[in-house]
Design a protein around this motif. Structure first.
Motif, short mmCIF file in Angstrom:
data_model
loop_
_atom_site.label_atom_id
_atom_site.label_comp_id
_atom_site.label_asym_id
_atom_site.label_seq_id
_atom_site.Cartn_x
_atom_site.Cartn_y
_atom_site.Cartn_z
N MET A 1 -29.36 -35.19 21.31
CA MET A 1 -28.23 -34.54 21.96
C MET A 1 -28.54 -33.06 22.18
N ALA A 2 -28.23 -32.56 23.37
CA ALA A 2 -28.50 -31.16 23.67
C ALA A 2 -27.63 -30.26 22.81
N ILE A 3 -28.20 -29.08 22.46
CA ILE A 3 -27.46 -28.14 21.61
C ILE A 3 -26.18 -27.70 22.32
N GLY A 4 -26.28 -27.48 23.64
CA GLY A 4 -25.11 -27.05 24.42
C GLY A 4 -23.96 -28.04 24.28
N THR A 5 -24.28 -29.33 24.34
CA THR A 5 -23.24 -30.36 24.21
C THR A 5 -22.64 -30.31 22.81
N ALA A 6 -23.50 -30.15 21.80
CA ALA A 6 -23.02 -30.11 20.41
C ALA A 6 -22.08 -28.92 20.21
N VAL A 7 -22.43 -27.78 20.82
CA VAL A 7 -21.58 -26.58 20.69
C VAL A 7 -20.23 -26.83 21.35
N LYS A 8 -20.27 -27.44 22.55
CA LYS A 8 -19.01 -27.72 23.26
C LYS A 8 -18.16 -28.73 22.48
N GLN A 9 -18.83 -29.73 21.89
CA GLN A 9 -18.10 -30.73 21.10
C GLN A 9 -17.45 -30.07 19.88
N THR A 10 -18.22 -29.19 19.22
CA THR A 10 -17.70 -28.51 18.03
C THR A 10 -16.48 -27.67 18.41
N ALA A 11 -16.61 -26.94 19.52
CA ALA A 11 -15.51 -26.08 19.97
C ALA A 11 -14.27 -26.93 20.28
N ALA A 12 -14.50 -28.06 20.97
CA ALA A 12 -13.36 -28.93 21.33
C ALA A 12 -12.70 -29.51 20.08
N PHE A 13 -13.52 -29.90 19.11
CA PHE A 13 -12.95 -30.49 17.90
C PHE A 13 -12.22 -29.44 17.06
N ALA A 14 -12.79 -28.23 17.01
CA ALA A 14 -12.12 -27.14 16.28
C ALA A 14 -10.80 -26.81 16.98
N ALA A 15 -10.82 -26.79 18.32
CA ALA A 15 -9.58 -26.49 19.07
C ALA A 15 -8.52 -27.54 18.78
N ARG A 16 -8.94 -28.78 18.68
CA ARG A 16 -8.00 -29.87 18.35
C ARG A 16 -7.37 -29.61 16.97
N ASN A 17 -8.18 -29.24 16.00
CA ASN A 17 -7.67 -29.01 14.64
C ASN A 17 -6.74 -27.80 14.60
N ILE A 18 -7.08 -26.76 15.36
CA ILE A 18 -6.24 -25.55 15.40
C ILE A 18 -4.89 -25.89 16.04
N LYS A 19 -4.96 -26.65 17.15
CA LYS A 19 -3.71 -27.05 17.83
C LYS A 19 -2.82 -27.85 16.89
N LEU A 20 -3.45 -28.78 16.16
CA LEU A 20 -2.69 -29.61 15.23
C LEU A 20 -1.96 -28.75 14.20
N TYR A 21 -2.64 -27.70 13.73
CA TYR A 21 -2.05 -26.84 12.71
C TYR A 21 -0.85 -26.09 13.29
N PHE A 22 -1.04 -25.49 14.46
CA PHE A 22 0.04 -24.67 15.02
C PHE A 22 1.18 -25.52 15.58
N LYS A 23 0.90 -26.78 15.90
CA LYS A 23 1.98 -27.66 16.40
C LYS A 23 2.88 -28.09 15.25
N ASP A 24 2.34 -28.08 14.05
CA ASP A 24 3.15 -28.44 12.89
C ASP A 24 3.91 -27.19 12.45
N LYS A 25 5.10 -27.04 13.06
CA LYS A 25 5.88 -25.80 12.86
C LYS A 25 6.16 -25.54 11.38
N GLY A 26 6.49 -26.61 10.66
CA GLY A 26 6.82 -26.47 9.24
C GLY A 26 5.66 -25.85 8.48
N ALA B 103 -14.36 -35.42 24.45
CA ALA B 103 -15.38 -34.43 24.09
C ALA B 103 -16.38 -35.01 23.08
N LEU B 104 -15.92 -35.94 22.25
CA LEU B 104 -16.81 -36.53 21.25
C LEU B 104 -17.91 -37.37 21.90
#
Lengths: 308, 302
Positions: A1-26, B103-104
């Motif tokens: 797998m190309a490094i560029g793809t891995a970086v984009k995947q990591t960024a997308a997965f981190a963004a998903r986790n960040i969104k999940l945190y901020f969507k949980d208002k409580g 993305a995965l």
């Protein structure tokens, strides 16, 4: 797998986790107000005690210090404590996404895709660090306003270093919580660990109460823990500006030193003063070690998980 | 049709327990395959090994000619899995969920938009895209789950008890979606289910019990092998008394009784011999539930 793809995947997965945190208002609001509640508790319950002991020391030197010097010095102690504790406790809360994914079976779903385990691991780490940093920066902003209102003494350089210390503390909290949370398999275990960490960590890192006030054996034990050096770094850069101000106000260097030692403005390891560069070595070394351990555990358990 | 999945002498042990015990079967390209068994029979373990999430202790699994342990990433791109419980993030919108999952697979930007558009045509995602998954109805959530499984255009769709816990109307909606998908894509569907009637439309069925295959064949073959035919009689109060002359055990059903006969020929013989009894009746084959009960000795849901 190309490094560029891995970086984009990591960024997308981190963004998903960040969104999940901020969507949980409580969770978000609780994390946000927890440091502010802690600051309020300091002001309500400890402020008076700290000021009394400060005044008792100053009285012995027959000098009159301006109230804003005392107030600012104590406020700096309180805010540095606040950041030291929050950087770890918030990181544990922010890591809930990793535990939740395991509990809900989302991890199995993620692993049906051809994504590398390292991408997921890094994605969780980045998200936790980002969320913790945001909350700590909000707490820091509130703390700086409080210090400003009480009596400011920090130089621009010290402020920059305090910011850098905050980032290091966040990385320390993120790495520590990532390792611990890696072993947790239920929400109950997660909240039990978070509770224990909230209660215990503040004491063992010397945030809730100055290490200098502990019994000498306990002081030595606490000084062997890396978390103490995170607190110590913050204390150094939040409080050092007051030293010169105390001296300029007529206090001897001995007197100023006594005030500093009383509130951990200087830290000692088996009697020797620990310089800031040594604190940086301990903190950066610990962060590197914990991150390495986190990666190693993920590689090990990632492979073992397949064979179960 | 050639085989797209070949499982040969597959074995998986957990300590002393052999969860999957030397099973062999294959799934043909484009077919609707049903894999049946009670909880703990070994279905999920087999699927986990098929998906590469679990290592096997013996045997082989090949997908489209490739061993699952030799090229796991290639295999993962060929499989789309719908889990029993939705694994999408409830707090995020359908679109955000699909974007993060795409993305995965290395699907970003324009490629994602193209794929999303294709799935929208198939599953009408636009009406759901901005809504949080946690706020969708059961059927809508299943649509989103299926979209997630299809986001990377897999060749095989694995449905792991996709309708368990859903009400009958929602189950029907889910099956309409799957039927539409099969018609449109000619996709291989690998289903595990507790609902035997869902397997009745399958091209091929494997029943697994305690880690071993206990029956294998098309639904009709299995019904012919493991159940007889049934004659259902409908009538008034004296029906039971009249039917006693047939000398067969009677089973009560809504509005009447039914008897089991060995095959359609026996049913024909009875109709000829006792025409006066056959005023309101129907002859039907056994159901998949009966097959399952016969081969496993267990009722579904046990």
């Amino acid at each position: 797998m190309a490094i560029g793809t891995a970086v984009k995947q990591t960024a997308a997965f981190a963004a998903r986790n960040i969104k999940l945190y901020f969507k949980d208002k409580g969770m978000f609001i609780t994390s946000l107000i927890s440091p502010l509640i802690l600051l309020g508790l300091y002001i309500l319950f400890l402020d008076g005690v700290l000021k009394d002991s400060f005044e008792a020391v100053v009285k012995g030197f027959d000098v009159k210090l301006a109230p804003e010097l005392m107030n600012g010095f104590i406020a700096s102690f309180e805010v540095s404590s606040l950041i030291a504790v929050s950087s770890v406790t918030v990181a544990f809360t922010a890591n809930m996404a990793m535990v939740d994914d395991r509990v809900r079976g989302v991890r199995n779903d993620l692993l049906t895709s051809p994504v590398k385990n390292s991408v997921l691991t890094l994605g969780y780490f980045i998200a936790t660090a980002f969320v913790t940093l945001i909350i700590c920066l909000v707490a820091l902003a509130a703390g700086l306003i409080y210090i400003g209102a009480s009596g400011w003494a920090m130089s621009a350089g010290e402020l920059f270093l305090a910011l850098l210390d905050t980032v290091l503390c966040v990385l320390f909290g993120t790495a520590l919580s990532s390792i611990v949370c890696g072993f947790l398999k239920s929400r109950g275990a997660m909240s039990a660990v978070s509770t224990i960490v909230s209660v215990v960590y503040g004491f063992i890192c010397g945030a809730y109460y100055p290490v200098s006030q502990f019994a000498s054996a306990m002081q030595n034990i606490v000084m062997c823990l890396p978390g103490t050096y995170c607190t110590a770094l913050l204390r150094t850069h939040f409080m050092s500006g007051y030293f010169d101000k105390f001296v300029s106000a007529g206090l001897s260097t001995d007197g100023a030193g006594k005030l500093f030692d009383g509130l951990d403005g200087r830290m000692y390891f088996f009697g020797g003063e620990v310089p800031p560069w040594a604190m940086y070595i301990v903190v950066i070394g610990t962060v590197a070690l914990l991150m390495g351990l986190f990666v190693a555990l993920n590689v090990l358990f990632g492979k073992r998980g397949q064979k179960r | 049709m050639d085989d797209i999945i070949r499982i040969e002498h597959l074995v998986k042990r957990f300590g002393e327990i052999t969860a999957v015990n030397d099973i062999t079967f294959s799934v043909r390209r484009g077919e609707f395959f049903a894999f049946l068994g009670v909880n703990g029979a070994g279905k999920s373990t087999t699927i986990s090994m098929l998906c590469g999430a679990l290592a096997r202790d013996g045997g082989s699994i090949t997908v489209d000619g490739t061993d699952t342990e030799k090229a796991p990433d290639r295999i993962k791109r060929m499989l789309g899995v719908v889990f029993q419980n939705s694994t999408l993030d409830k707090a995020l919108s359908v679109r955000d969920n699909l974007k993060s999952r795409a993305a995965l697979y290395g699907i970003f930007g324009r490629e994602f938009e193209k794929r999303y558009g294709e799935l929208d045509e198939l599953l009408s995602l636009k009406e759901l895209e901005k809504r949080a998954v946690g706020k969708l109805s059961g059927g809508q959530r299943r649509r989103a789950d299926i979209a997630r499984a299809l986001i990377h255009s897999p060749r095989i769709l694995i449905l792991d008890e996709p309708t368990t816990g859903l009400d009958p109307a929602t189950r029907k909606t889910v099956w309409n979606v799957i039927d539409k998908l099969r018609a449109a894509r000619d996709m291989t569907v690998f289903l595990t289910t507790h609902y035997m009637e869902e397997a009745a439309d399958a091209d091929d069925v494997v029943i697994i019990d305690s880690g071993k295959i206990v029956a294998h064949g098309s639904p009709v073959e299995l019904k012919n092998l493991y159940t007889g035919d049934f004659i259902s009689f409908y009538g008034g109060d004296e029906l039971e008394q009249k039917l006693e002359t047939l000398g067969k055990p009677l089973q009560k059903i809504a509005g009447g009784c039914r008897i089991e006969v060995s095959d359609t020929a026996e049913a024909t013989r009875l109709i000829s011999s006792f025409p006066e009894l056959f005023t309101d009746y129907e002859v039907s084959k056994g159901k998949m539930d009966d097959v399952f009960l016969t081969v496993t000795g267990k009722r579904t849901g046990d």
